[in-house]
Design an enzyme around this catalytic site. Structure first.
Site, PDB file in Angstrom:
ATOM      1  NE  ARG A  66      -3.103  -1.751   2.953  1.00 17.26           N
ATOM      2  CZ  ARG A  66      -3.421  -3.044   2.872  1.00 17.26           C
ATOM      3  NH1 ARG A  66      -3.907  -3.532   1.756  1.00 17.26           N
ATOM      4  NH2 ARG A  66      -3.250  -3.850   3.900  1.00 17.26           N
TER       5      ARG A  66
ATOM      6  CG  HIS B 274      -0.736   5.582   1.733  1.00 18.76           C
ATOM      7  ND1 HIS B 274      -1.432   6.268   2.713  1.00 18.76           N
ATOM      8  CD2 HIS B 274      -1.387   4.415   1.559  1.00 18.76           C
ATOM      9  CE1 HIS B 274      -2.464   5.529   3.110  1.00 18.76           C
ATOM     10  NE2 HIS B 274      -2.454   4.400   2.424  1.00 18.76           N
TER      11      HIS B 274
ATOM     12  CG  ASN C 159       0.273   8.449   5.414  1.00 20.69           C
ATOM     13  OD1 ASN C 159      -0.561   7.851   4.745  1.00 20.69           O
ATOM     14  ND2 ASN C 159       1.090   9.337   4.879  1.00 20.69           N
TER      15      ASN C 159
ATOM     16  CG  HIS D 177      -8.342  -2.492   0.999  1.00 15.48           C
ATOM     17  ND1 HIS D 177      -9.282  -1.508   1.201  1.00 15.48           N
ATOM     18  CD2 HIS D 177      -7.141  -1.886   1.193  1.00 15.48           C
ATOM     19  CE1 HIS D 177      -8.682  -0.365   1.512  1.00 15.48           C
ATOM     20  NE2 HIS D 177      -7.383  -0.575   1.516  1.00 15.48           N
TER      21      HIS D 177
END
Length: 348
Positions: free
Chosen positions: A64, A68, A96, A195
């Site tokens: 992930r 980000h 975060n 996910h």
């Protein structure tokens, strides 16, 4: 007069650095390190294999990082920078803090690469390779990544706060965000399939369970039996850093995530809303019944997201957590050497 000439020369150098960065950024390609660090991708995958064996969740966390990182001023490893006395970075940004984890895995990858090929492989490219490997090592698709990014010279918590979506985000807001980066609705739904592996915190779903949209009631989209599971996992007095599985097969990258959404068993609001929202629902249905098409769309989305670049000057950090300590003129030389070593404009 002399000062004016020096100022003009410095400005010209800055402009040239910017242009060189633009050329380097536009030259993303497979095999970028084939001559300068031919075992780079093998080294990254070996470290990721070890991380998976030690803690399976860690590779999902690292995967992930690409999301980000790339959404905030391009794929430049800005999110890996620690705060300094003069810079507040992205690690404590709203999306975060207490969420992103396993930075030590990237540190291990970087150490291994520095031992093999000092000063060659960027942290930004490590994120791209490690994200791909996290998927491939857990049963998902494998693909050829385009490499050649540079690492940012700074980070911005403010930019991260303004850009990154909340777990409370609905499909409409997510569509708007992705469109800003020329990513389609299909890209959004496919990339949300990240996910398929990993876990999320109770913090991210407390409002869904106890106060959806300020009603004091649970989200009606949650299937009743699943809601009871979540309430046992995350009671009102829970430590909100307790984690739950993002789908029914959290260690395997597959299309179970989409099957769960169809069944009303999405963990996050931003997940379940993909099925309740008409514009995204059919993609969820399609991927829930066709894992091959999900894998194909996911790879396409990851490649498109990996091409997001800021065009700002950069470097190859020797430590992913800190900017290299050196004068600006040496940074320029580093840019020149990077381009020369990897056969870009100087071979034309």
């Amino acid at each position: 007069m002399r000062m004016g000439m020096e100022t003009r020369m410095m400005m010209a150098m800055v402009v040239l650095m910017f242009l060189l960065q633009m050329v380097a950024s536009s030259d993303l390609r497979p095999g970028f390190y084939s001559e300068t660090c031919p075992n780079a991708e093998v080294i990254v995958r070996d470290v990721m294999k070890r991380a998976l064996a030690v803690e399976p969740r860690s590779v999902a966390s690292v995967m992930r990082f690409q999301f980000h990182d790339c959404f905030v001023n391009g794929c430049d490893a800005s999110m890996l920078l620690d705060d300094t006395p003069t810079m507040v970075g992205e690690k404590l940004a709203l999306s975060n803090i207490n969420s992103l984890r396993s930075f030590e895995v990237v540190d291990q990858v970087k150490e291994a690469l520095e031992n093999a090929c000092p000063g060659v492989v960027s942290c930004a490219d490590i994120i791209i390779m490690a994200s791909r490997d996290a998927v491939a090592l857990t049963g998902g698709p494998d693909w050829e990544v385009r490499l050649g990014r540079l690492d940012s010279l700074s980070a911005s918590q403010e930019d991260s706060n303004e850009i990154m979506p909340s777990p409370r985000a609905n499909a409409s807001a997510l569509i708007d965000l992705f469109q800003k980066y020329n990513l389609t609705v299909k890209d959004l739904v496919a990339l949300s399939g990240s996910h398929s592996i990993g876990q999320g915190r109770c913090f991210s779903i407390m409002f869904r369970l106890y106060n959806q949209s300020g009603t004091g009631r649970p989200d009606p989209a949650i299937e009743a039996g699943y809601r009871e599971e979540l309430e046992r996992l995350c009671p009102l007095d829970v430590d909100q850093n307790v984690t739950g599985n993002l789908d029914f097969t959290p260690l395997v990258f597959d299309n179970q995530y989409f099957k769960d959404l169809v069944a009303g068993r999405g963990f996050l609001n931003s997940d379940q809303t993909l099925f309740t929202f008409p514009q995204t629902r059919e993609f969820v249905r399609f991927f829930s019944t066709n894992q091959g098409q999900f894998f194909k769309a996911f790879v396409e989305g990851m490649l498109k997201m990996g091409d997001l670049l800021s065009g700002r000057p950069g470097e190859v950090r020797t430590n992913c957590r800190v900017v290299n300590a050196r004068p600006a003129h040496l940074l320029f030389e580093s840019q020149h050497n990077l381009l020369s070593n990897n056969k870009s404009i100087y071979d034309m």
